[in-house]
Write a protein that holds these residues in place. Structure first.
Motif, PDB file in Angstrom:
ATOM      1  N   SER A  57      -9.018  -2.908   0.581  1.00 46.99           N
ATOM      2  CA  SER A  57      -9.158  -1.878   1.611  1.00 46.99           C
ATOM      3  C   SER A  57      -8.138  -2.111   2.714  1.00 46.99           C
ATOM      4  O   SER A  57      -8.046  -3.210   3.266  1.00 46.99           O
ATOM      5  CB  SER A  57     -10.564  -1.918   2.200  1.00 46.99           C
ATOM      6  N   TRP A  58      -7.404  -1.070   3.066  1.00 43.23           N
ATOM      7  CA  TRP A  58      -6.302  -1.241   4.004  1.00 43.23           C
ATOM      8  C   TRP A  58      -6.764  -1.770   5.356  1.00 43.23           C
ATOM      9  O   TRP A  58      -6.037  -2.494   6.040  1.00 43.23           O
ATOM     10  CB  TRP A  58      -5.514   0.069   4.173  1.00 43.23           C
ATOM     11  N   ALA A  74       0.419  -7.884   5.389  1.00 45.96           N
ATOM     12  CA  ALA A  74       0.158  -9.317   5.293  1.00 45.96           C
ATOM     13  C   ALA A  74      -1.153  -9.629   5.983  1.00 45.96           C
ATOM     14  O   ALA A  74      -1.554  -8.960   6.948  1.00 45.96           O
ATOM     15  CB  ALA A  74       1.292 -10.104   5.943  1.00 45.96           C
ATOM     16  N   ASP A  75      -1.814 -10.654   5.484  1.00 41.61           N
ATOM     17  CA  ASP A  75      -3.062 -11.088   6.099  1.00 41.61           C
ATOM     18  C   ASP A  75      -3.270 -12.563   5.795  1.00 41.61           C
ATOM     19  O   ASP A  75      -2.951 -13.024   4.712  1.00 41.61           O
ATOM     20  CB  ASP A  75      -4.235 -10.256   5.570  1.00 41.61           C
ATOM     21  N   PRO A  76      -3.859 -13.304   6.730  1.00 48.01           N
ATOM     22  CA  PRO A  76      -4.036 -14.739   6.511  1.00 48.01           C
ATOM     23  C   PRO A  76      -4.941 -15.081   5.336  1.00 48.01           C
ATOM     24  O   PRO A  76      -4.779 -16.135   4.720  1.00 48.01           O
ATOM     25  CB  PRO A  76      -4.663 -15.234   7.819  1.00 48.01           C
ATOM     26  N   GLY A  77      -5.881 -14.174   5.013  1.00 44.96           N
ATOM     27  CA  GLY A  77      -6.816 -14.621   3.994  1.00 44.96           C
ATOM     28  C   GLY A  77      -7.468 -13.578   3.135  1.00 44.96           C
ATOM     29  O   GLY A  77      -8.180 -13.909   2.195  1.00 44.96           O
ATOM     30  N   GLU A 137      -5.480   9.296   1.857  1.00 43.59           N
ATOM     31  CA  GLU A 137      -5.726   8.033   2.529  1.00 43.59           C
ATOM     32  C   GLU A 137      -4.766   6.965   1.987  1.00 43.59           C
ATOM     33  O   GLU A 137      -4.310   7.034   0.845  1.00 43.59           O
ATOM     34  CB  GLU A 137      -7.172   7.598   2.301  1.00 43.59           C
ATOM     35  N   ARG A 138      -4.495   5.998   2.831  1.00 43.07           N
ATOM     36  CA  ARG A 138      -3.670   4.885   2.395  1.00 43.07           C
ATOM     37  C   ARG A 138      -4.387   4.132   1.271  1.00 43.07           C
ATOM     38  O   ARG A 138      -5.572   3.834   1.394  1.00 43.07           O
ATOM     39  CB  ARG A 138      -3.404   3.950   3.571  1.00 43.07           C
ATOM     40  N   GLU A 139      -3.666   3.847   0.189  1.00 42.75           N
ATOM     41  CA  GLU A 139      -4.290   3.199  -0.945  1.00 42.75           C
ATOM     42  C   GLU A 139      -3.558   1.920  -1.340  1.00 42.75           C
ATOM     43  O   GLU A 139      -2.345   1.785  -1.176  1.00 42.75           O
ATOM     44  CB  GLU A 139      -4.356   4.146  -2.154  1.00 42.75           C
ATOM     45  N   PHE A 140      -4.345   1.000  -1.885  1.00 41.74           N
ATOM     46  CA  PHE A 140      -3.833  -0.277  -2.330  1.00 41.74           C
ATOM     47  C   PHE A 140      -2.949  -0.097  -3.548  1.00 41.74           C
ATOM     48  O   PHE A 140      -3.256   0.707  -4.433  1.00 41.74           O
ATOM     49  CB  PHE A 140      -5.014  -1.185  -2.655  1.00 41.74           C
ATOM     50  N   VAL A 141      -1.863  -0.882  -3.615  1.00 39.83           N
ATOM     51  CA  VAL A 141      -0.973  -0.866  -4.776  1.00 39.83           C
ATOM     52  C   VAL A 141      -0.972  -2.217  -5.462  1.00 39.83           C
ATOM     53  O   VAL A 141      -1.240  -2.311  -6.661  1.00 39.83           O
ATOM     54  CB  VAL A 141       0.466  -0.481  -4.368  1.00 39.83           C
ATOM     55  N   PHE A 178       0.857  -1.175   0.000  1.00 41.56           N
ATOM     56  CA  PHE A 178       0.000   0.000   0.000  1.00 41.56           C
ATOM     57  C   PHE A 178       0.894   1.226   0.000  1.00 41.56           C
ATOM     58  O   PHE A 178       2.093   1.132   0.239  1.00 41.56           O
ATOM     59  CB  PHE A 178      -0.887   0.016   1.249  1.00 41.56           C
ATOM     60  N   ARG A 179       0.289   2.376  -0.255  1.00 44.33           N
ATOM     61  CA  ARG A 179       1.057   3.616  -0.179  1.00 44.33           C
ATOM     62  C   ARG A 179       0.175   4.735   0.353  1.00 44.33           C
ATOM     63  O   ARG A 179      -1.043   4.695   0.236  1.00 44.33           O
ATOM     64  CB  ARG A 179       1.639   3.997  -1.539  1.00 44.33           C
ATOM     65  N   GLN A 180       0.833   5.720   0.938  1.00 43.71           N
ATOM     66  CA  GLN A 180       0.108   6.855   1.483  1.00 43.71           C
ATOM     67  C   GLN A 180       0.890   8.125   1.201  1.00 43.71           C
ATOM     68  O   GLN A 180       2.024   8.286   1.673  1.00 43.71           O
ATOM     69  CB  GLN A 180      -0.121   6.682   2.987  1.00 43.71           C
TER      70      GLN A 180
END
Length: 121
Positions: free
Chosen positions: A104-105, A96-99, A44-48, A37-39
């Protein structure tokens, strides 16, 4: 304890390239979704980009210019950034996320500290 350490940011001229790295520890990440992500200031923080198994997904704004990849165990995830533009200037965060496959951040559980990318015109 999950730890994500981002590195590789810096100052580059427009049209140049950078490669960010995110080193992950504390879990077995092979089944995790890893992302960037970047901000930018005041935004707002946005997905990359994200990678889950070998499947990748990109924000429209970076598609064709950025490439996300990881080693087999995803202990290190890279973001190769080519043809950089001034509007790419931001702090870049690995996550990182398990699933999740959500862009959305707030859907992501684990975050690195961020690395600054500045693109001059």
């Amino acid at each position: 304890q999950v730890q994500l350490v981002a590195s590789g940011g810096g100052l580059v001229q427009a049209g140049g390239s950078l490669r960010l790295a995110c080193r992950a520890s504390g879990r077995t990440f092979i089944t995790y979704t890893m992302g960037w992500f970047r901000q930018a200031p005041g935004k707002e923080r946005e997905f990359v980009a994200r990678i889950r198994w070998s499947n990748t997904y990109y924000a429209d704004s970076v598609k064709g210019r950025f490439t996300i990849s990881g080693d087999g165990a995803k202990t290190t995830v890279y973001l190769q950034m080519n043809s950089l533009k001034p509007e790419d200037t931001a702090v870049y965060y690995c996550a990182a996320d398990p699933g999740t496959t959500n862009s959305s951040w707030f859907s992501w559980n684990y975050w690195g500290q961020g690395t600054q990318v500045t693109v001059s015109s």
